[in-house]
Design an enzyme around this catalytic site. Structure first.
Site, PDB file in Angstrom:
ATOM      1  N   LYS A 190       5.811  52.090   3.980  1.00 32.71           N
ATOM      2  CA  LYS A 190       4.575  51.771   4.695  1.00 32.71           C
ATOM      3  C   LYS A 190       3.665  52.995   4.695  1.00 32.71           C
ATOM      4  CE  LYS A 190       3.150  52.130   8.827  1.00 32.71           C
ATOM      5  NZ  LYS A 190       1.742  52.496   8.553  1.00 32.71           N
ATOM      6  N   GLY A 241       5.521  62.279  10.167  1.00 31.55           N
ATOM      7  CA  GLY A 241       4.401  61.987  11.054  1.00 31.55           C
ATOM      8  C   GLY A 241       4.531  62.788  12.331  1.00 31.55           C
ATOM      9  N   SER A 242       3.983  62.245  13.396  1.00 32.13           N
ATOM     10  CA  SER A 242       3.937  63.016  14.635  1.00 32.13           C
ATOM     11  C   SER A 242       5.310  63.079  15.312  1.00 32.13           C
ATOM     12  CB  SER A 242       2.928  62.390  15.594  1.00 32.13           C
ATOM     13  OG  SER A 242       3.309  61.072  15.885  1.00 32.13           O
ATOM     14  N   THR A 243       5.517  64.127  16.064  1.00 27.12           N
ATOM     15  CA  THR A 243       6.777  64.299  16.801  1.00 27.12           C
ATOM     16  C   THR A 243       6.961  63.155  17.803  1.00 27.12           C
ATOM     17  OG1 THR A 243       6.835  66.670  16.462  1.00 27.12           O
ATOM     18  CG2 THR A 243       7.987  65.858  18.396  1.00 27.12           C
ATOM     19  N   VAL A 245       5.986  59.994  17.569  1.00 27.36           N
ATOM     20  CA  VAL A 245       6.511  58.780  16.921  1.00 27.36           C
ATOM     21  C   VAL A 245       7.927  59.044  16.400  1.00 27.36           C
ATOM     22  CG1 VAL A 245       6.185  57.146  15.019  1.00 27.36           C
ATOM     23  CG2 VAL A 245       4.231  57.842  16.396  1.00 27.36           C
ATOM     24  N   GLY A 246       8.186  60.261  15.940  1.00 22.65           N
ATOM     25  CA  GLY A 246       9.542  60.606  15.496  1.00 22.65           C
ATOM     26  C   GLY A 246      10.555  60.362  16.608  1.00 22.65           C
ATOM     27  N   GLU A 263      10.530  64.250   9.495  1.00 23.45           N
ATOM     28  CA  GLU A 263       9.738  65.436   9.195  1.00 23.45           C
ATOM     29  C   GLU A 263       8.512  65.341  10.095  1.00 23.45           C
ATOM     30  OE1 GLU A 263       7.215  67.744   8.356  1.00 23.45           O
ATOM     31  OE2 GLU A 263       6.787  66.779   6.449  1.00 23.45           O
ATOM     32  N   CYS A 297       1.090  69.533   8.291  1.00 17.31           N
ATOM     33  CA  CYS A 297       2.120  69.711   9.320  1.00 17.31           C
ATOM     34  C   CYS A 297       2.587  71.168   9.384  1.00 17.31           C
ATOM     35  CB  CYS A 297       3.292  68.766   9.088  1.00 17.31           C
ATOM     36  SG  CYS A 297       3.928  68.834   7.419  1.00 17.31           S
ATOM     37  N   GLU A 394      -0.273  70.660  18.562  1.00 17.17           N
ATOM     38  CA  GLU A 394      -0.676  70.594  17.159  1.00 17.17           C
ATOM     39  C   GLU A 394      -2.113  70.042  17.104  1.00 17.17           C
ATOM     40  OE1 GLU A 394       1.546  67.665  14.862  1.00 17.17           O
ATOM     41  OE2 GLU A 394       1.617  69.078  13.197  1.00 17.17           O
TER      42      GLU A 394
HETATM   43  P1  NAI Z   1       1.528  58.979  13.574  1.00 11.57           P
HETATM   44  O1  NAI Z   1       2.791  59.686  13.720  1.00 11.57           O
HETATM   45  O2  NAI Z   1       1.171  57.942  14.593  1.00 11.57           O
HETATM   46  O3  NAI Z   1       1.456  58.240  12.151  1.00 11.57           O
HETATM   47  C1  NAI Z   1       2.305  58.510  11.066  1.00 11.57           C
HETATM   48  C2  NAI Z   1       2.827  57.207  10.496  1.00 11.57           C
HETATM   49  O4  NAI Z   1       3.650  56.559  11.443  1.00 11.57           O
HETATM   50  C3  NAI Z   1       1.759  56.183  10.140  1.00 11.57           C
HETATM   51  O5  NAI Z   1       2.130  55.508   8.966  1.00 11.57           O
HETATM   52  C4  NAI Z   1       1.781  55.237  11.326  1.00 11.57           C
HETATM   53  O6  NAI Z   1       1.317  53.954  11.036  1.00 11.57           O
HETATM   54  C5  NAI Z   1       3.249  55.203  11.638  1.00 11.57           C
HETATM   55  N1  NAI Z   1       3.574  54.810  13.003  1.00 11.57           N
HETATM   56  C6  NAI Z   1       2.836  54.946  14.132  1.00 11.57           C
HETATM   57  N2  NAI Z   1       3.506  54.476  15.199  1.00 11.57           N
HETATM   58  C7  NAI Z   1       4.704  54.043  14.751  1.00 11.57           C
HETATM   59  C8  NAI Z   1       5.848  53.471  15.369  1.00 11.57           C
HETATM   60  N3  NAI Z   1       5.897  53.266  16.676  1.00 11.57           N
HETATM   61  N4  NAI Z   1       6.894  53.179  14.603  1.00 11.57           N
HETATM   62  C9  NAI Z   1       6.881  53.418  13.282  1.00 11.57           C
HETATM   63  N5  NAI Z   1       5.830  53.942  12.640  1.00 11.57           N
HETATM   64  C10 NAI Z   1       4.750  54.252  13.355  1.00 11.57           C
HETATM   65  O7  NAI Z   1       0.378  60.009  13.466  1.00 11.57           O
HETATM   66  P2  NAI Z   1      -1.171  59.782  13.788  1.00 11.57           P
HETATM   67  O8  NAI Z   1      -1.365  58.982  15.038  1.00 11.57           O
HETATM   68  O9  NAI Z   1      -1.802  59.259  12.584  1.00 11.57           O
HETATM   69  O10 NAI Z   1      -1.613  61.259  14.086  1.00 11.57           O
HETATM   70  C11 NAI Z   1      -1.432  61.792  15.377  1.00 11.57           C
HETATM   71  C12 NAI Z   1      -1.057  63.226  15.341  1.00 11.57           C
HETATM   72  O11 NAI Z   1       0.212  63.332  14.720  1.00 11.57           O
HETATM   73  C13 NAI Z   1      -1.948  64.114  14.509  1.00 11.57           C
HETATM   74  O12 NAI Z   1      -3.033  64.582  15.234  1.00 11.57           O
HETATM   75  C14 NAI Z   1      -1.005  65.206  14.148  1.00 11.57           C
HETATM   76  O13 NAI Z   1      -0.949  66.124  15.195  1.00 11.57           O
HETATM   77  C15 NAI Z   1       0.311  64.511  14.006  1.00 11.57           C
HETATM   78  N6  NAI Z   1       0.663  64.201  12.613  1.00 11.57           N
HETATM   79  C16 NAI Z   1       1.569  64.986  11.997  1.00 11.57           C
HETATM   80  C17 NAI Z   1       1.883  64.750  10.682  1.00 11.57           C
HETATM   81  C18 NAI Z   1       2.870  65.590   9.985  1.00 11.57           C
HETATM   82  O14 NAI Z   1       2.936  65.559   8.768  1.00 11.57           O
HETATM   83  N7  NAI Z   1       3.676  66.336  10.667  1.00 11.57           N
HETATM   84  C19 NAI Z   1       1.241  63.716   9.905  1.00 11.57           C
HETATM   85  C20 NAI Z   1       0.329  62.904  10.663  1.00 11.57           C
HETATM   86  C21 NAI Z   1       0.055  63.176  11.962  1.00 11.57           C
END
Ligand code: NAI
Length: 779
Positions: A190, A241-243, A245-246, A263, A297, A394
């Site tokens: 996804k 993605g974000s911590t 959601v992780g 990650e 990240c 972050e």
């Molecule tokens: P996010 O963590 O919400 O999104 C990343 C992915 O997770 C997207 O594909 C999203 O659709 C999916 N997702 C969201 N909620 C989910 C859930 N409950 N279960 C499974 N998958 C889910 O990140 P977002 O909201 O786009 O960005 C928010 C903050 O997160 C950013 O400001 C940044 O600080 C951080 N972030 C960190 C990243 C990294 O590589 N470490 C990448 C993206 C965001």
């Protein structure tokens, strides 16, 4: 008359836009996208727009994936699995090579599409994202070719659910898909809702190369689609993605048996020592925080500069900042493009405002931002104190904090003053100093005189709340493979913890032993003051302390203090382990008799002695590696201890089970808080004197007896415990995984097994985490 130099300095750049006609024609021809399931695109369902963040204009409509879509995709992946996993590594390698070559043919197309969808400068998508994505497929084609030799007996997990973010859309896809396919898994991926388009173009490439149907499935949608994928019948989840959601995903998968790698976020230090090449370090900051608009990240988002050069460095940095060109991402002269989405832009504004409100001072480039689209002028935040939200959270935007330090020790303290541990960048012309600091920073990736360098051959991933698991290289491949599994054994009947605890003294008649806890190298009474009766065949054979939360906390504190153990050499740890083996051998008969008298196999003792010799031998041989990266670096993968590991031992094999887990952990330099078998805790508590006479420093092994799951829960919740191993029932395992989500500790839940064979690399791998250090080498 101006001089040529002056003319060159004042001359502005003319626009040099990359042509986007081919991509816009492709988008116009598609218009609305469905998902890519079972080798074909589905009809679009309910759609949402994928916008160009530089203009706010819609690029295409993509479908919001439903639970049914996820179910269909997982079904297709499941159906494709046996054939795909059944191919030889060589055969799978051919497919990966084909994908790599087709990506290569479309390099320009994919770069433009990525830039339109994400807003990143074309220079970056062209020079970084797409070439690295291609490199990942080539590199992993190689792993597929070698898999039978290099991972004998390993099997793929099965169907992998992969969820990726929007900051490097195609590259993150490659990081996930390439190793998964090489290992023989099938995938449902996804992409992020803001940036789904290169994933859909990738789906077309899969169809074009004729990849067997169902091997790669792509379902678009937002977090709800992601959550459905996490809940689906998949065998592994890989998430970037974000911590926040992780953590949700960790809880959602707890007890499901799904493998998991995370990650997550970072707040990485960028340390400039007084002897650094300051101009090089300034360019480093450009790559650290103004690369990809700071949406990285592992961005070097906390600049720490030596006080003696901080003023000079800040002056050079602000001069460089003023020269950054922010604007049209398609323009080849643009340094910084658009922020991915208005929502993310809002988040950046909010965090910077919070930082300013808390006393930080923003210096921002005075550039002319384009009238439309999501743009943010790059900057640095000065005078932020350690608790300032801009220092803690972050930002994920093009602003780093800059603060100062006086001594290397202070630099390390500031660098590690974060809940994250993804990366660190160290700038010094003194390699001795730089390597010393590299050893001390808590980060999965360390760059020396460089930053944000990536390669498929090098592991990438974090420590602490930056997640667990590595992507890239051998260690990344390992996360997509299951080891040959030992046969699970039924757990022996658990010991009876008397409902009514008894006071520890005096001992009742017939009870021949009263054990104590072992904390910080000393025997101590339990906080509760209570013991429980350990019984065998209805007869009480002794009293063991009824440990509680307080005892666990004391044990963790003692283990935390014994941090010197992680720094002594493998040779020295080996000496202690040899000593343990010899001292136990001297008392073999006595230990055997006790096990025998309580219905356990006396053979456990000889096996435990062998195990101590075995891990003594390993203590200085579990080598790291030097990675063959594309850039001129000595890129080393070091096996580092986690720190404090909590271990809940099996009830079966009370001595050998305990030893099989505790010995590899300490051999690798960890400190341990162990909960021995409740049914026969004496097998472990009898070892105190062996430890005491073997030069094992106090606090390296701590033992708290009592109800396993209750004590293990406290360990799982403890922030100072970095990893948790649990051997017990499935309910307990689920509890451990869920409770570990708070600080995202790595967990290993293992069923009871044949402990006579429970040794080897698996245990050493589990007992260590890889730190990848990039050191300059050659020109
Ligand atoms: P996010 O963590 O919400 O999104 C990343 C992915 O997770 C997207 O594909 C999203 O659709 C999916 N997702 C969201 N909620 C989910 C859930 N409950 N279960 C499974 N998958 C889910 O990140 P977002 O909201 O786009 O960005 C928010 C903050 O997160 C950013 O400001 C940044 O600080 C951080 N972030 C960190 C990243 C990294 O590589 N470490 C990448 C993206 C965001």
């Amino acid at each position: 008359m101006p001089t040529v130099k002056e003319i060159l300095e004042t001359m502005d750049y003319g626009p040099a836009p990359e042509a986007s006609g081919e991509v816009t024609a492709w988008l116009a021809a598609r218009g609305r996208f469905g998902h890519f399931i079972n080798g074909a695109f589905t009809k679009p369902g309910e759609t949402f727009a994928a916008d160009n963040p530089a203009t706010g204009e819609p690029l295409a409509e993509v479908t919001q994936g439903t639970e049914d879509d996820i179910t269909a995709a997982v079904k297709a992946a499941r159906k494709a699995l046996p054939k795909w996993a059944g191919l030889s590594g060589h055969e799978r390698a051919q497919w990966l090579y084909a994908i790599a070559r087709h990506l290569q043919k479309r390099e320009r197309f994919l770069s433009v599409l990525e830039t339109l969808d994400n807003g990143k400068p074309i220079r970056e998508s062209r020079d970084v994202d797409v070439p690295l994505a291609i490199r990942h497929f080539y590199h992993h084609a190689g792993w597929a070719e070698l898999i039978e030799d290099e991972f004998p007996g390993h099997t793929p997990h099965g169907v992998c659910g992969q969820i990726i973010p929007w900051n490097f859309p195609l590259l993150m896809l490659a990081w996930k898909v390439a190793p998964a396919l090489a290992a023989g898994n099938t995938v449902v991926l996804k992409p992020a809702e803001y940036t789904p388009l290169t994933a859909l173009a990738f789906a077309e490439i899969c169809a074009e190369v004729g990849l067997p149907k169902g091997v790669v499935n792509i379902v678009t949608g937002d977090g709800r689609t992601g959550a459905a994928l996490v809940a689906a019948e998949v065998d592994k989840i890989a998430f970037t993605g974000s911590t926040e959601v992780g953590r949700l995903i960790r809880r959602a998968t707890a007890g499901s048996g799904k493998a998991l790698t995370l990650e997550l976020g970072g707040k990485s230090p960028f340390i400039v020592f007084a002897d650094a090449d300051l101009d090089a370090a300034v360019e480093g900051v450009v790559d650290a925080i103004w690369f990809n608009q700071g949406q990285v990240c592992c961005a070097g988002s906390r600049i720490l500069a030596a006080e003696s050069v901080a003023e000079d460095f800040t002056r050079r940095l602000t001069a460089r900042l003023a020269k950054l060109r922010v604007g049209d991402p398609l323009d080849k002269c643009t340094d910084m493009g658009a922020i991915v989405h208005p929502v993310q832009l809002g988040r950046i504004h909010d965090l910077i405002s919070a930082g300013e409100a808390a006393g930080a001072r923003l210096i921002q480039a005075e550039c002319q931002l384009p009238p439309k689209g999501s743009f943010y002028a790059p900057g640095i935040l000065l005078d932020a104190h350690p608790a300032n939200p801009a220092m803690v959270e972050e930002i994920f935007g093009p602003v780093a904090t800059l603060s100062t330090f006086r001594t290397p020790d202070e630099a390390v303290e500031l660098a590690n003053n974060t809940r994250y541990g993804l990366s660190a960048s160290i700038w010094s012309e003194n390699l001795t100093l730089a390597m010393d600091i590299a050893a001390k920073v808590k980060a999965g990736v360390v760059w020396i005189n460089a930053t944000n360098v990536f390669d498929a051959a090098a592991g990438f991933g974090g420590m602490r709340e930056s997640g667990f698991g590595r992507e890239g290289g051998r260690e990344g491949m390992a996360t997509y493979l299951r080891r040959p599994s030992p046969t699970a054994q039924p757990e022996a009947a658990a010991g009876r913890l008397d409902a009514a605890p008894q006071t520890g003294s005096p001992a009742a008649p017939g009870i021949d032993r009263t054990a104590k806890l072992y904390i910080g190298g000393k025997q101590s009474r339990p906080d509760s003051g209570y013991s429980y009766a350990v019984t065998y065949k209805g007869r009480e054979i002794g009293l063991a302390p009824l440990g509680n939360r307080k005892d666990i906390r004391n044990a963790v504190e003692a283990a935390h203090k014994a941090s010197g153990w992680g720094k002594v050499t493998g040779h020295n740890r080996a000496q202690v382990l040899y000593y343990i083996a010899e001292n136990l051998a001297a008392r073999q008969a006595e230990f055997e008799a006790r096990l025998h008298d309580t219905g356990h196999s006396p053979k456990e003792v000889a096996a435990t002695i062998r195990r101590a010799f075995y891990y003594a031998a390993w203590a200085d041989k579990f080598d790291g590696a030097v990675k063959s990266t594309k850039t001129r670096n000595v890129t080393v993968a070091m096996n580092e201890p986690w720190g404090v590991i909590g271990i809940a031992c099996p009830d079966a094999a009370p001595l050998l089970g305990f030893a099989s887990l505790v010995l590899p952990a300490i051999a690798m330099g960890n400190r341990v808080v162990a909960i021995p078998a409740a049914s026969m805790p004496f097998a472990a508590t009898d070892l105190y004197q062996v430890f005491d006479t073997s030069d094992l420093p106090g606090g390296v092994v701590n033992i708290v007896t009592g109800p396993r799951d209750e004590l293990a829960k406290t360990l799982a919740q403890h922030d100072d415990v970095a990893a948790m191993w649990y051997c017990g029932g499935s309910e307990g395992a689920a509890m451990i995984e869920a409770e570990s989500a708070a600080n995202l500790k790595a967990t290993w839940t293992l069923p009871n097994r044949d402990w006579s064979a429970a040794q080897g690399r698996e245990f050493l791998d589990r007992a260590s985490q890889i730190k990848t250090i990039w050191v300059p080498y050659g020109e």
